[in-house]
Design an enzyme around this catalytic site. Structure first.
Site, PDB file in Angstrom:
ATOM      1  N   SER A 135       0.823  -1.208   0.000  1.00 30.65           N
ATOM      2  CA  SER A 135       0.000   0.000   0.000  1.00 30.65           C
ATOM      3  C   SER A 135       0.855   1.256   0.000  1.00 30.65           C
ATOM      4  O   SER A 135       1.948   1.270   0.556  1.00 30.65           O
ATOM      5  CB  SER A 135      -0.934   0.044   1.205  1.00 30.65           C
ATOM      6  OG  SER A 135      -1.669   1.263   1.176  1.00 30.65           O
ATOM      7  N   LYS A 190      -4.486  -6.676   3.461  1.00 29.54           N
ATOM      8  CA  LYS A 190      -4.471  -5.537   2.518  1.00 29.54           C
ATOM      9  C   LYS A 190      -5.896  -5.212   2.063  1.00 29.54           C
ATOM     10  O   LYS A 190      -6.269  -4.039   1.937  1.00 29.54           O
ATOM     11  CB  LYS A 190      -3.585  -5.847   1.311  1.00 29.54           C
ATOM     12  CG  LYS A 190      -3.653  -4.812   0.195  1.00 29.54           C
ATOM     13  CD  LYS A 190      -3.026  -3.497   0.595  1.00 29.54           C
ATOM     14  CE  LYS A 190      -3.397  -2.292  -0.241  1.00 29.54           C
ATOM     15  NZ  LYS A 190      -3.414  -2.404  -1.668  1.00 29.54           N
ATOM     16  N   HIS A 193      -7.532  -3.367   4.833  1.00 25.16           N
ATOM     17  CA  HIS A 193      -6.936  -2.022   4.811  1.00 25.16           C
ATOM     18  C   HIS A 193      -7.680  -1.149   3.784  1.00 25.16           C
ATOM     19  O   HIS A 193      -8.051  -0.015   4.065  1.00 25.16           O
ATOM     20  CB  HIS A 193      -5.445  -2.120   4.468  1.00 25.16           C
ATOM     21  CG  HIS A 193      -4.826  -0.834   3.987  1.00 25.16           C
ATOM     22  ND1 HIS A 193      -5.046  -0.329   2.715  1.00 25.16           N
ATOM     23  CD2 HIS A 193      -4.021   0.069   4.600  1.00 25.16           C
ATOM     24  CE1 HIS A 193      -4.403   0.816   2.585  1.00 25.16           C
ATOM     25  NE2 HIS A 193      -3.767   1.080   3.711  1.00 25.16           N
ATOM     26  N   ASN A 194      -7.922  -1.696   2.613  1.00 25.12           N
ATOM     27  CA  ASN A 194      -8.610  -0.923   1.573  1.00 25.12           C
ATOM     28  C   ASN A 194     -10.057  -0.641   1.954  1.00 25.12           C
ATOM     29  O   ASN A 194     -10.579   0.436   1.662  1.00 25.12           O
ATOM     30  CB  ASN A 194      -8.563  -1.659   0.237  1.00 25.12           C
ATOM     31  CG  ASN A 194      -7.195  -1.587  -0.415  1.00 25.12           C
ATOM     32  OD1 ASN A 194      -6.201  -1.328   0.266  1.00 25.12           O
ATOM     33  ND2 ASN A 194      -7.122  -1.826  -1.704  1.00 25.12           N
ATOM     34  N   GLU A 197      -9.964   2.121   4.215  1.00 23.38           N
ATOM     35  CA  GLU A 197      -9.660   3.311   3.396  1.00 23.38           C
ATOM     36  C   GLU A 197     -10.952   3.859   2.749  1.00 23.38           C
ATOM     37  O   GLU A 197     -11.173   5.073   2.737  1.00 23.38           O
ATOM     38  CB  GLU A 197      -8.645   2.882   2.342  1.00 23.38           C
ATOM     39  CG  GLU A 197      -8.185   3.927   1.376  1.00 23.38           C
ATOM     40  CD  GLU A 197      -7.241   3.299   0.334  1.00 23.38           C
ATOM     41  OE1 GLU A 197      -6.350   2.510   0.698  1.00 23.38           O
ATOM     42  OE2 GLU A 197      -7.431   3.591  -0.860  1.00 23.38           O
TER      43      GLU A 197
END
Ligand code: 2AM
Length: 494
Positions: A135, A190, A193-194, A197
């Site tokens: 990232s 990940k 995480h997105n 986000e």
């Protein structure tokens, strides 16, 4: 045969911008690297950049065989190609020249189950495999990303020194990389995480909307406010870039560019996967889901324009007209609402990670994940340090909001949060992320919910039974019959 000293430390295949930048980053840290791309012009481009950016130790290769054989054994090869079939194609192109003990590290945004399948396939050939979330976008790849490698621990150990150098460095907290866990855990982390986000970006856009529409703030005022928020507990990459966005003038006309951008949000799929996984695992992630829904609704530009017309004709009132607003208070309230909403969104993401970790036996360390997100990645933020500490204090913390420090912060902010959401609702400005977070908070913290009534309904029409608060067992009641007879319900013990 070349002397082994001439061999590269590591290889990277797939030289779109992310791949080029990560390769240059690795070379910049003194690790000789071999690069390869299906289309050779990108190899030339990368070699040229390596020259220009300071004669970095990078060598271009034009066949998969030359590429693989130019790397010292056991070989570690990062691939950065499009997720899905291109990854399988690249693996099979390279694998024919690999030896047992060599490792492939996929740095794409891959669906975690694809990584788990590839781990099984490569293991049969003695090849090690890592699925590594990367990232930080193009800039992060060049100057220090957050790295989330999962899969073969041996493969990780082989490149740990490289990854620790190329990752973003956070003062007092080390490099933004850690071994995540087995299987597809790196990709899964990940992905979440997105999802987080998505939540952050949605919440920021709602703060902007309220300040602009209710507060009547100009872009230059907004820039100033976001700059000041970036010097507070909200300090983060996304707040920082938002302040910058408000400052950019439109090259084609008056005013700022932000006002000329079509209000339709694109997406690539990781947010959707996060929401799907939350549903699969029965984890409530309403803020992240609201962010995804808002992207879908944003895509219906023509329908929204039509609806706007229809409701104007039907006489919908402009609630805001002529209303006096205490701007300073509004700004402060929105700041608090944003922070409190964010805590709830991170709580949802972290709980999704824990549920998956339990299901898969990944043994994820949530505090450590918060640490490696402190730098490099898109959600990097000072506030992640508090999350790290909350999980360090209590690894089994059921929910971030009940950590004693966060609980205090929620209580301090809740009045302002309710004022902002209430005002937005009254004004007809949708704040789905803030509303979802507040509803999540209010639902989670209530010892008693109206779920009793839903259970009664389920028992009435489907004999699904219910439990009682005052005695053990599973009960069923003939609700309709008793209601008609006007009798007290005596639940039959199942
Ligand atoms: P290309 O330059 O040859 O198209 C992002 O698209 C990156 O993925 C590019 O480096 C691209 O290579 C690579 N890529 C896409 N599909 C691929 C495939 N099937 N095999 C190898 N590389 C591929």
């Amino acid at each position: 045969m070349e002397a082994s000293t001439a061999l590269s430390r590591i290889g990277l295949a797939g030289l779109a911008v992310m791949g080029q930048n990560l390769a240059l980053n690795i070379a910049d840290h003194g690790f000789p690297i071999s690069v390869y791309n299906r289309t050779s012009s990108k190899v030339d481009e990368t070699v040229h950049r390596a020259e220009q950016e300071g004669h970095l130790p990078l060598t271009g290769h034009y066949t998969p065989r030359d590429f693989v054989l130019s790397i010292q054994r056991p070989r570690s090869i990062i691939i950065l190609v499009k997720a899905g079939a291109p990854v399988d194609q690249t693996i099979s192109t390279l694998a024919q020249f690999l030896s047992p003990g060599d490792a492939i590290i996929d740095g794409g945004n891959e669906w975690y189950e694809n990584t788990e399948r590839r781990i099984r396939e490569t293991t049969e050939r003695g090849i090690l495999y890592l699925g590594m979330g990367v990232s930080g976008g193009e800039d992060g790849a060049r100057h220090g990303p957050s790295l989330m490698p999962g899969g073969s621990f041996d493969a990780y150990k082989n490149v740990e020194d490289v990854l620790q150098k190329v990752a973003a460095q956070v003062k007092d907290d080390g490099p933004c990389v850690t071994y995540i866990g087995e299987g597809g855990s790196g990709n899964f982390v990940k992905m979440v995480h997105n999802g987080i986000e998505y939540g952050d970006m949605q919440l920021i856009s709602e703060a902007y909307d309220v300040l602009k529409i209710v507060g009547g703030l100009s872009n230059s005022e907004l820039a100033e406010i976001f700059d000041s928020w970036n010097r507070s507990e909200l300090e983060s990459f996304l707040i920082e870039i938002t302040a910058d966005i408000f400052k950019v003038k439109d090259e084609f006309g008056d005013g700022e560019l932000v006002d000329k951008i079509l209000d339709k949000t694109g997406m690539k799929g990781t947010g959707k996967w996060t929401v799907q996984q939350a549903a699969e695992l029965s984890i409530a992630a309403p803020t992240i889901a609201a962010s995804l829904d808002c992207r879908y609704l944003s895509g219906l530009k023509e329908e929204r324009e039509n609806a706007s017309r229809v409701f104007k004709e039907a006489g919908i009132a402009e609630v805001l007209a002529g209303r006096a607003i205490d701007k300073k208070r509004l700004v402060d309230d929105v700041k608090q609402a944003l922070y409190a909403s964010k805590i709830c969104s991170y709580a949802q993401g972290m709980n999704l990670l824990r549920a998956k970790s339990d299901e898969k036996g990944w043994n994820l360390n949530l505090g450590e994940l918060a640490r490696i997100w402190k730098g490099g990645c898109i959600i990097r933020a000072v506030f992640l340090d508090r999350i790290k500490k909350a999980y360090e204090r209590n690894r089994g913390l059921a929910n971030l909001v009940v950590d004693p420090d966060f609980a205090k912060e929620m209580v301090q902010r809740q009045a302002a949060w309710r004022r902002v959401v209430g005002m937005a609702i009254e004004a007809g400005i949708s704040t789905p992320g803030m509303c979802a977070s507040l509803a999540y908070f209010d639902t989670y913290r209530r010892a008693r919910l109206p779920a009793n009534l839903v259970q009664a309904q389920r028992d009435l029409f489907g004999a699904h039974t219910y439990e009682r608060v005052d005695r053990p067992g599973s009960f069923h009641t003939e609700w309709t019959k008793l209601a008609k007879e006007g009798k007290a319900g005596v639940g039959a013990l199942n």
